[in-house]
Design a protein around this motif. Structure first.
Motif, mmCIF file in Angstrom:
data_model
loop_
_atom_site.group_PDB
_atom_site.id
_atom_site.type_symbol
_atom_site.label_atom_id
_atom_site.label_comp_id
_atom_site.label_asym_id
_atom_site.label_seq_id
_atom_site.Cartn_x
_atom_site.Cartn_y
_atom_site.Cartn_z
ATOM 1 N N ILE A 1 0.688 -1.192 -0.027
ATOM 2 C CA ILE A 1 -0.107 0.067 0.197
ATOM 3 C C ILE A 1 0.883 1.060 -0.153
ATOM 4 O O ILE A 1 1.761 1.126 0.298
ATOM 5 C CB ILE A 1 -1.323 0.147 1.167
ATOM 6 N N SER A 2 0.503 2.253 -0.612
ATOM 7 C CA SER A 2 1.537 2.840 -0.649
ATOM 8 C C SER A 2 0.704 4.319 -0.083
ATOM 9 O O SER A 2 -0.414 4.891 -0.065
ATOM 10 C CB SER A 2 1.455 4.109 -2.091
ATOM 11 N N TRP A 3 1.093 4.850 0.874
ATOM 12 C CA TRP A 3 0.492 5.858 1.030
ATOM 13 C C TRP A 3 0.982 7.450 1.067
ATOM 14 O O TRP A 3 0.308 8.670 1.373
ATOM 15 C CB TRP A 3 0.507 6.377 3.205
ATOM 16 N N VAL A 4 1.407 7.484 0.195
ATOM 17 C CA VAL A 4 2.222 8.689 -0.849
ATOM 18 C C VAL A 4 0.989 9.163 -1.600
ATOM 19 O O VAL A 4 0.104 8.229 -2.249
ATOM 20 C CB VAL A 4 3.988 8.136 -1.471
ATOM 21 N N ASN A 5 0.586 9.814 -1.495
ATOM 22 C CA ASN A 5 -0.114 10.326 -3.142
ATOM 23 C C ASN A 5 1.013 11.248 -4.299
ATOM 24 O O ASN A 5 1.638 11.843 -3.891
ATOM 25 C CB ASN A 5 -0.909 11.486 -2.773
ATOM 26 N N ALA A 6 0.511 11.135 -5.128
ATOM 27 C CA ALA A 6 1.151 11.629 -6.429
ATOM 28 C C ALA A 6 0.642 11.617 -7.344
ATOM 29 O O ALA A 6 -0.717 11.177 -7.466
ATOM 30 C CB ALA A 6 2.578 10.976 -6.503
ATOM 31 N N ALA A 7 0.747 12.789 -8.316
ATOM 32 C CA ALA A 7 -0.071 12.830 -9.483
ATOM 33 C C ALA A 7 0.647 13.795 -10.436
ATOM 34 O O ALA A 7 1.838 14.146 -10.385
ATOM 35 C CB ALA A 7 -1.476 14.373 -8.499
ATOM 36 N N TYR B 1 1.733 14.421 -1.475
ATOM 37 C CA TYR B 1 0.968 13.560 0.469
ATOM 38 C C TYR B 1 2.318 12.768 1.069
ATOM 39 O O TYR B 1 2.894 11.995 -0.008
ATOM 40 C CB TYR B 1 -0.115 13.217 -0.190
ATOM 41 N N PRO B 2 2.816 13.186 1.974
ATOM 42 C CA PRO B 2 4.193 12.319 2.001
ATOM 43 C C PRO B 2 2.854 11.004 2.732
ATOM 44 O O PRO B 2 2.484 10.738 3.064
ATOM 45 C CB PRO B 2 4.360 13.108 3.785
ATOM 46 N N GLY B 3 4.442 9.106 3.252
ATOM 47 C CA GLY B 3 3.745 8.654 3.882
ATOM 48 C C GLY B 3 4.871 7.023 3.215
ATOM 49 O O GLY B 3 5.054 7.450 2.139
ATOM 50 N N PRO B 4 4.674 6.319 4.257
ATOM 51 C CA PRO B 4 5.326 5.276 3.853
ATOM 52 C C PRO B 4 4.623 4.366 2.472
ATOM 53 O O PRO B 4 3.537 4.337 2.378
ATOM 54 C CB PRO B 4 5.799 4.128 4.835
ATOM 55 N N LEU B 5 6.115 3.539 1.822
ATOM 56 C CA LEU B 5 5.563 2.869 1.472
ATOM 57 C C LEU B 5 5.487 1.125 2.240
ATOM 58 O O LEU B 5 6.839 0.930 2.515
ATOM 59 C CB LEU B 5 6.530 2.301 0.129
ATOM 60 N N VAL B 6 4.497 0.781 2.644
ATOM 61 C CA VAL B 6 3.713 -0.489 3.208
ATOM 62 C C VAL B 6 4.008 -1.540 2.326
ATOM 63 O O VAL B 6 3.212 -1.441 1.468
ATOM 64 C CB VAL B 6 3.098 -0.463 3.979
ATOM 65 N N PHE B 7 4.599 -2.709 2.783
ATOM 66 C CA PHE B 7 4.469 -4.183 2.029
ATOM 67 C C PHE B 7 5.317 -5.171 2.296
ATOM 68 O O PHE B 7 5.386 -4.973 3.795
ATOM 69 C CB PHE B 7 5.170 -3.633 -0.072
ATOM 70 N N GLY B 8 4.538 -6.436 2.305
ATOM 71 C CA GLY B 8 5.011 -7.528 3.292
ATOM 72 C C GLY B 8 4.536 -9.523 2.447
ATOM 73 O O GLY B 8 3.630 -8.853 0.834
ATOM 74 N N GLU B 9 5.066 -10.153 2.196
ATOM 75 C CA GLU B 9 4.528 -10.734 2.225
ATOM 76 C C GLU B 9 3.062 -11.362 1.764
ATOM 77 O O GLU B 9 2.547 -11.415 3.684
ATOM 78 C CB GLU B 9 5.828 -12.124 2.845
ATOM 79 N N GLN B 10 2.127 -12.546 2.070
ATOM 80 C CA GLN B 10 1.462 -12.098 1.620
ATOM 81 C C GLN B 10 0.908 -13.414 2.638
ATOM 82 O O GLN B 10 -0.103 -13.539 3.466
ATOM 83 C CB GLN B 10 0.433 -13.648 0.401
ATOM 84 N N ASN B 11 1.677 -14.414 3.096
ATOM 85 C CA ASN B 11 1.900 -15.544 3.938
ATOM 86 C C ASN B 11 2.429 -14.994 5.973
ATOM 87 O O ASN B 11 2.412 -15.754 6.547
ATOM 88 C CB ASN B 11 2.486 -16.820 3.471
ATOM 89 N N ALA B 12 2.309 -13.934 5.822
ATOM 90 C CA ALA B 12 1.995 -12.922 7.157
ATOM 91 C C ALA B 12 3.549 -13.843 8.327
ATOM 92 O O ALA B 12 3.944 -14.416 9.351
ATOM 93 C CB ALA B 12 0.916 -13.877 8.379
ATOM 94 N N THR B 13 4.800 -14.226 7.040
ATOM 95 C CA THR B 13 6.074 -14.254 8.176
ATOM 96 C C THR B 13 6.965 -12.959 6.794
ATOM 97 O O THR B 13 6.497 -12.678 6.109
ATOM 98 C CB THR B 13 6.746 -15.570 7.526
ATOM 99 N N GLY B 14 7.449 -13.135 7.941
ATOM 100 C CA GLY B 14 8.839 -11.766 7.877
ATOM 101 C C GLY B 14 10.001 -12.889 6.032
ATOM 102 O O GLY B 14 10.268 -13.888 6.601
ATOM 103 N N SER B 15 10.909 -11.661 5.414
ATOM 104 C CA SER B 15 11.087 -12.688 4.183
ATOM 105 C C SER B 15 13.102 -12.643 4.663
ATOM 106 O O SER B 15 12.562 -10.466 4.910
ATOM 107 C CB SER B 15 10.554 -13.313 3.277
ATOM 108 N N GLU B 16 13.519 -12.682 3.858
ATOM 109 C CA GLU B 16 14.867 -12.053 3.581
ATOM 110 C C GLU B 16 14.392 -10.849 2.440
ATOM 111 O O GLU B 16 15.073 -9.535 2.677
ATOM 112 C CB GLU B 16 16.286 -12.927 3.494
#
Ligand SMILES: NC(=O)C1=CN([C@@H]2O[C@H](COP(=O)(O)OP(=O)(O)OC[C@H]3O[C@@H](n4cnc5c(N)ncnc54)[C@H](OP(=O)(O)O)[C@@H]3O)[C@@H](O)[C@H]2O)C=CC1
Ligand SMILES: CC(C)(CO)C(=O)C(=O)O
Length: 315
Positions: free
Chosen positions: A124-130, A141-156
């Motif tokens: 998900i992007s909380w950054v807003n760009a146009a 608009y500022p904000g982080p780019l939040v991302f991750g694996e779908q299977n609820a585990t961390g990964s390298e």
């Protein structure tokens, strides 16, 4: 890294631009005026803090100049997902990561079906760009780019990718519960995008008016109920936390300029992502036995605009 930006519009150009400036090999897949501008004049980014920078970029309407890549930033509007999936297929190899930054909760299913869940990272992007004009993208608009694996585990690979983003100047966070994070944003975005598009007003005055505030909150409560009924483990106070965040944690005055991307789309007569926002809530609610009158109202009121400004046959 070899990176493909599928959909070099606002978000794709913003994130891709920072990665290209940091020295990564980035191919921007674009079309129409945007493609011509990127090829002829390069990409100009207008950062939030002022100033601008222009970089020469590789842009094409196919993925063939690049071949298989390490990362695809999947940044088309949700209604363009199927066409874009077909377009990028040749760039996806054994270890390619496909990171979708699209709003809504539907497009990951299409990506999973096409490339398998192992390849797909939720984001998900909380950054807003146009796109201010072809080839020129403003960070609004500022904000982080939040991302991750779908299977609820961390990964390298997600930690390494976060490092890549941060080194390029992109604020990024990894979440082990990205599906939940996507639904948390969905609660927020259905209200912000739906209500700002409907009223053509920013969030500030909407929350200050009791009646529109009630509708705003009802939209969020319905999305929250659909999430729970779908087995998504949102915190019980998600709606309250979202409101509290908006009203007490953002810098003063920000809500008076907070407008969702669907507001900008309707104001410019462009297509709307309505089916993937409030429309998706209504359809899911119907299937799950959750009543969604507030989202239904937004959906019905905006539907005539879904393909852009309606053509009127005036006499
Ligand atoms: N903009 C923002 O601030 C935010 C956006 N999002 C989400 O991110 C996603 C992308 O949004 P945004 O960047 O604003 O959208 P844009 O419309 O600005 O960018 C999408 C780009 O993809 C292009 N495109 C679509 N299909 C193809 C294709 N087959 N071949 C080549 N180019 C293609 C579009 O071209 P064309 O214009 O010709 O259709 C457009 O330039 C949406 O789901 C949005 O909700 C999420 C958070 C913030
Ligand atoms: C979070 C927000 C409002 C930021 O751009 C967004 O996702 C949108 O405008 O669609």
């Amino acid at each position: 890294m070899r990176i493909l930006v599928m959909g070099a519009g606002a978000l794709g150009s913003y994130f891709g631009g920072y990665l290209a400036r940091a020295g990564h090999r980035v191919l921007f897949v674009a079309r129409g005026k945007q493609l011509r501008a990127l090829r002829e004049r390069g990409l100009t980014l207008l950062p939030l803090e002022g100033g601008s920078f222009t970089i020469q970029v590789d842009a094409a309407d196919t993925v063939s100049p690049m071949g298989v890549v390490d990362l695809i930033l999947f940044c088309v509007k949700t209604y363009d997902t199927d066409g874009a999936v077909r377009l990028v297929a040749d760039a996806v190899g054994e270890s390619t990561m496909v990171l979708t930054l699209q709003n809504g909760v539907d497009s990951m299913d299409s990506l999973n079906a096409a490339f398998g869940p192992k390849a797909i990272l939720g984001g998900i992007s909380w950054v807003n760009a146009a796109v201010e004009e072809p080839g020129v993208v403003r960070h609004r608009y500022p904000g982080p780019l939040v991302f991750g694996e779908q299977n609820a585990t961390g990964s390298e690979r997600t930690q390494a990718l976060k490092k890549t983003f941060m080194e390029a100047g992109i604020v990024a966070e990894v979440r082990d519960d990205i599906i939940r994070a996507i639904w948390e944003k969905f609660v927020f975005i259905c209200a912000v995008n739906g209500m700002t598009a409907l009223t053509r007003l920013p969030v500030g005055p909407l929350l200050a008016c009791q009646e529109s505030r009630e509708l705003f909150v009802d939209i969020m409560r319905e999305v929250d109920a659909v999430a729970h009924q779908s087995g998504i483990d949102l915190a019980d106070d998600t709606v309250e936390c979202t409101l509290r965040h908006m009203e007490t944690e953002l810098p003063s005055g920000v809500l008076d300029t907070t407008l969702g991307s669907m507001y900008f789309d309707i104001s410019s007569g462009r297509r709307l992502e309505l089916e993937f926002l409030n429309g998706s809530v209504v359809r899911r609610g119907r299937r799950l036995g959750v009543s969604t009158p507030a989202n239904g109202l937004v959906y019905a009121a905006l539907k005539p605009w879904i393909h852009g400004r309606p053509v009127l046959n005036s006499v």
